[in-house]
Every structure is written in C-alpha cells, then in structure tokens.
Motif scaffolding. Structure first.
Motif, PDB file in Angstrom:
ATOM      1  N   ALA A 100      13.144   2.246   9.778  1.00 45.07           N
ATOM      2  CA  ALA A 100      13.335   2.309  11.230  1.00 45.07           C
ATOM      3  C   ALA A 100      14.150   3.530  11.628  1.00 45.07           C
ATOM      4  CB  ALA A 100      14.015   1.030  11.714  1.00 45.07           C
ATOM      5  N   GLN A 101      15.212   3.823  10.868  1.00 44.53           N
ATOM      6  CA  GLN A 101      16.024   5.001  11.162  1.00 44.53           C
ATOM      7  C   GLN A 101      15.209   6.288  11.022  1.00 44.53           C
ATOM      8  OE1 GLN A 101      19.897   5.077   9.107  1.00 44.53           O
ATOM      9  NE2 GLN A 101      19.779   2.851   8.951  1.00 44.53           N
ATOM     10  N   ALA A 102      14.383   6.357   9.976  1.00 39.21           N
ATOM     11  CA  ALA A 102      13.550   7.542   9.769  1.00 39.21           C
ATOM     12  C   ALA A 102      12.600   7.751  10.934  1.00 39.21           C
ATOM     13  CB  ALA A 102      12.768   7.405   8.467  1.00 39.21           C
ATOM     14  N   ALA A 150       1.928  -7.046   1.168  1.00 36.98           N
ATOM     15  CA  ALA A 150       2.220  -7.466   2.538  1.00 36.98           C
ATOM     16  C   ALA A 150       3.318  -6.604   3.164  1.00 36.98           C
ATOM     17  CB  ALA A 150       2.635  -8.936   2.550  1.00 36.98           C
ATOM     18  N   ALA A 151       4.393  -6.351   2.405  1.00 38.32           N
ATOM     19  CA  ALA A 151       5.497  -5.556   2.944  1.00 38.32           C
ATOM     20  C   ALA A 151       5.067  -4.116   3.197  1.00 38.32           C
ATOM     21  CB  ALA A 151       6.678  -5.588   1.974  1.00 38.32           C
ATOM     22  N   THR A 152       4.310  -3.559   2.260  1.00 42.85           N
ATOM     23  CA  THR A 152       3.860  -2.178   2.418  1.00 42.85           C
ATOM     24  C   THR A 152       2.900  -2.054   3.592  1.00 42.85           C
ATOM     25  OG1 THR A 152       4.120  -1.804   0.039  1.00 42.85           O
ATOM     26  CG2 THR A 152       2.740  -0.241   1.253  1.00 42.85           C
ATOM     27  N   GLU A 191       1.678  -0.067   9.019  1.00 35.57           N
ATOM     28  CA  GLU A 191       1.279  -0.292  10.409  1.00 35.57           C
ATOM     29  C   GLU A 191       2.332   0.233  11.378  1.00 35.57           C
ATOM     30  OE1 GLU A 191       0.636  -4.481  10.421  1.00 35.57           O
ATOM     31  OE2 GLU A 191      -1.363  -4.352   9.488  1.00 35.57           O
ATOM     32  N   ARG A 192       3.586  -0.032  11.060  1.00 38.60           N
ATOM     33  CA  ARG A 192       4.687   0.425  11.922  1.00 38.60           C
ATOM     34  C   ARG A 192       4.783   1.951  11.926  1.00 38.60           C
ATOM     35  NH1 ARG A 192      10.839  -1.880  11.136  1.00 38.60           N
ATOM     36  NH2 ARG A 192      11.769  -0.995  13.043  1.00 38.60           N
ATOM     37  N   VAL A 207       3.449   8.559  11.536  1.00 36.70           N
ATOM     38  CA  VAL A 207       4.159   8.927  10.311  1.00 36.70           C
ATOM     39  C   VAL A 207       3.305   8.597   9.086  1.00 36.70           C
ATOM     40  CG1 VAL A 207       6.183   8.386   8.873  1.00 36.70           C
ATOM     41  CG2 VAL A 207       6.436   8.696  11.350  1.00 36.70           C
ATOM     42  N   TRP A 208       3.284   9.520   8.128  1.00 40.09           N
ATOM     43  CA  TRP A 208       2.518   9.453   6.878  1.00 40.09           C
ATOM     44  C   TRP A 208       3.286   8.609   5.875  1.00 40.09           C
ATOM     45  CZ3 TRP A 208       2.803  11.475   1.788  1.00 40.09           C
ATOM     46  CH2 TRP A 208       1.614  11.894   1.193  1.00 40.09           C
ATOM     47  N   VAL A 209       2.585   7.724   5.145  1.00 44.70           N
ATOM     48  CA  VAL A 209       3.259   6.799   4.237  1.00 44.70           C
ATOM     49  C   VAL A 209       2.693   6.909   2.820  1.00 44.70           C
ATOM     50  CG1 VAL A 209       3.869   4.401   3.758  1.00 44.70           C
ATOM     51  CG2 VAL A 209       3.690   5.189   6.130  1.00 44.70           C
ATOM     52  N   GLU A 210       3.599   7.051   1.878  1.00 44.60           N
ATOM     53  CA  GLU A 210       3.299   7.042   0.442  1.00 44.60           C
ATOM     54  C   GLU A 210       3.849   5.750  -0.145  1.00 44.60           C
ATOM     55  OE1 GLU A 210       5.329   9.302  -3.379  1.00 44.60           O
ATOM     56  OE2 GLU A 210       5.083  10.435  -1.513  1.00 44.60           O
ATOM     57  N   ALA A 211       3.179   5.222  -1.168  1.00 45.02           N
ATOM     58  CA  ALA A 211       3.687   4.061  -1.898  1.00 45.02           C
ATOM     59  C   ALA A 211       3.465   4.299  -3.385  1.00 45.02           C
ATOM     60  CB  ALA A 211       3.003   2.783  -1.435  1.00 45.02           C
ATOM     61  N   GLU A 212       3.922   3.363  -4.215  1.00 39.07           N
ATOM     62  CA  GLU A 212       3.813   3.520  -5.666  1.00 39.07           C
ATOM     63  C   GLU A 212       3.217   2.270  -6.294  1.00 39.07           C
ATOM     64  OE1 GLU A 212       6.972   3.641  -9.287  1.00 39.07           O
ATOM     65  OE2 GLU A 212       7.210   5.252  -7.815  1.00 39.07           O
ATOM     66  N   LEU A 213       2.329   2.475  -7.253  1.00 35.09           N
ATOM     67  CA  LEU A 213       1.757   1.370  -8.012  1.00 35.09           C
ATOM     68  C   LEU A 213       1.858   1.716  -9.493  1.00 35.09           C
ATOM     69  CD1 LEU A 213       0.315  -1.382  -7.658  1.00 35.09           C
ATOM     70  CD2 LEU A 213      -1.838  -0.149  -7.931  1.00 35.09           C
TER      71      LEU A 213
END
Length: 274
Positions: A87-89, A111-113, A118-119, A125-131
């Motif tokens: 949220a701060q970012a 679910a969290a990712t 979505e937010r 904003v561009w989103v990266e995740a890790e698997l």
C-alpha cells in the motif's frame, strides 16, 4: 517496467536490476547505467526498508535520482511480504514491485498474490512474484526446490502476475561466483509461461552463466551482493588511511566502484543498447 521488458525482449537483452541500500548505491547504479547507455532498475528490498525504518525516505530519493537520469530508470520494491508495504509503495508512486508470498501454502500464496496483483494493476503497477525456492536468504545456501514449468504456467494464469522469479540453481547472498544454472530448465519455463522470467541470486552466477541465462529466456537479472562486494572493497582500501574520517572520502570511492561494476554488467547483459 513493462516498456523496458518489451524493449529487452526485442533486443534479446537482460535488464539489470540492482539493490539499493543507501543513497550512494542509487547514485552509483545510475551513473553506471548512464555510462553504459542502458536502462536500469533500482530495487529496494523489504530488508532495506526495515533497516531504514521506513520506505518513504529512500524511495523518494530513488525516484528523484531516477527522474534526473539521462537513461530510463525504474524504481522497484523487491521481496515485499507485507501488504502494508504494498500500500505504501502504491501511495508513493512506485511503478513496480515484487510480492513474495512463498511462506504461505500454495493455495494461500495464489490467493494473496492475486489480491495484490488486482490492487496493483488498478494503480497501473507491474507485479513480479516467485515460484520455487531460491536459496540464500538469511545466509542459507541450501539448494532450493526447482520451479516446474507446468506449475509456473498454472501459477501465472491463476495470479495474473506480470513476471515470474524462478528457481533454476542460483542462491541469494553468495560471495563466490560459481553457481551453475539449469539452462535447459530456464528454456522450458520460458516456453511454458507468457511472462518474462526473473533471476534472483545473480551475484553468485559467473558472467558466462548470466549470458546463457539471458539467451535462454531470463529477462530481469537481480544483483545485490556483487555490488556490495565491490563497494566494501573500495571502502576498505580508502580506510587504510588511519586519518581518514570524512565519509565522503570513503563512500565516494565505494560509489565509483558500484558505477564501474554496473556499467560492466549492463553491457554484459545487453551487448547493444535497447
């Protein structure tokens, strides 16, 4: 970030993404990028945020450095696990972040990712995740669980992430550069997922390994420890003078060493400008 990725993919290049711990890092990274005439990513990790006690001061400084650069610079929040920092970012206007829900079960991770994606996407904003499990956090260098191509494809489809960090043999915080990547696995994952791949723990990978990773489909190359090594070495040399007390006289050489290494690595990852 999306624009940098498109350009890098067209050029077959790797995007250098370097972690910032203090202002001298940011200044040195951008100076190196300007010398190489390549775009660059300034990354702020959650650990660094905790070290400083807040995101806003260093994030605003990095945004200001990026705004005055003569090359394209993206400021990215790296390995964030807390939604309050997300949220701060977004409030600060950071254009890119990596959300790490790997401590959760797979279903909760998805679910969290997806919720963060979505937010963030609503804010552009561009989103990266890790698997998978890229080792080396908290000083541990155990081999992690490699990312499976089929699971990577499902994860991207379920979460809607814009990029995926994968476990292919690298490890965070390595002081040696002898990690051996699974080039075949990189190529398989790149063929299976429709988003760019991200290599974490790149400091432990030798130059030829980085080049092969990019040629097999890695697009964003994260580097932190390697810059800290060259900065620390330069500071130690300067502090060999027992009368030296002005921080500018030892942090300045450290900043210059960072610029030299960034220019070298960016040219390595992208032999031609893009």
């Amino acid at each position: 970030m999306a624009d940098l990725v498109r350009r890098a993919e067209s050029a077959g290049a790797g995007i250098g993404a370097f972690n910032v711990i203090q202002l001298e890092h940011a200044e040195g990274i951008v100076a190196g990028a300007e010398r190489a005439r390549r775009p660059v990513v300034l990354q702020l990790s959650e650990n660094t945020v905790d070290y400083h006690g807040a995101l806003a001061p260093l994030a605003r400084a990095c945004l200001a450095v990026a705004d005055t650069a003569s090359v394209d610079v993206v400021v990215h929040l790296d390995h964030v696990t807390r939604t309050d920092l997300v949220a701060q970012a977004l409030d600060l206007g950071l254009p890119s972040l990596m959300y790490d829900a790997s401590a959760l079960t797979h279903d909760d991770n998805v679910a969290a990712t997806r919720s963060v994606v979505e937010r963030a996407h609503a804010a552009g904003v561009w989103v990266e995740a890790e698997l998978g499990e890229v080792g080396g956090k908290d000083g541990v260098h155990a081999a992690g669980v490699r990312t499976r191509p089929d699971e990577a494809a499902s994860y991207v489809a379920e979460t809607g992430v814009d990029a995926l960090a994968v476990a292919v043999g690298s490890s965070h915080a390595m002081l040696t550069r002898d990690a051996v990547l699974d080039d075949g696995l990189i190529a398989e994952i790149a063929a299976a997922v429709p988003v760019p791949l991200v290599l974490h723990g790149s400091s432990g990978v030798p130059d030829d390994g980085l080049c092969r990773a990019v040629s097999h489909g890695m697009r964003k190359i994260n580097v932190a420890t390697q810059l800290n090594k060259v900065m620390a070495a330069a500071v130690r040399r300067a502090l060999a003078d027992p009368d030296l007390v002005d921080p500018r006289r030892y942090l300045g050489p450290g900043r210059d060493a960072v610029a030299d290494e960034v220019a070298r690595l960016l040219t390595l990852l992208a032999p031609t400008s893009y």
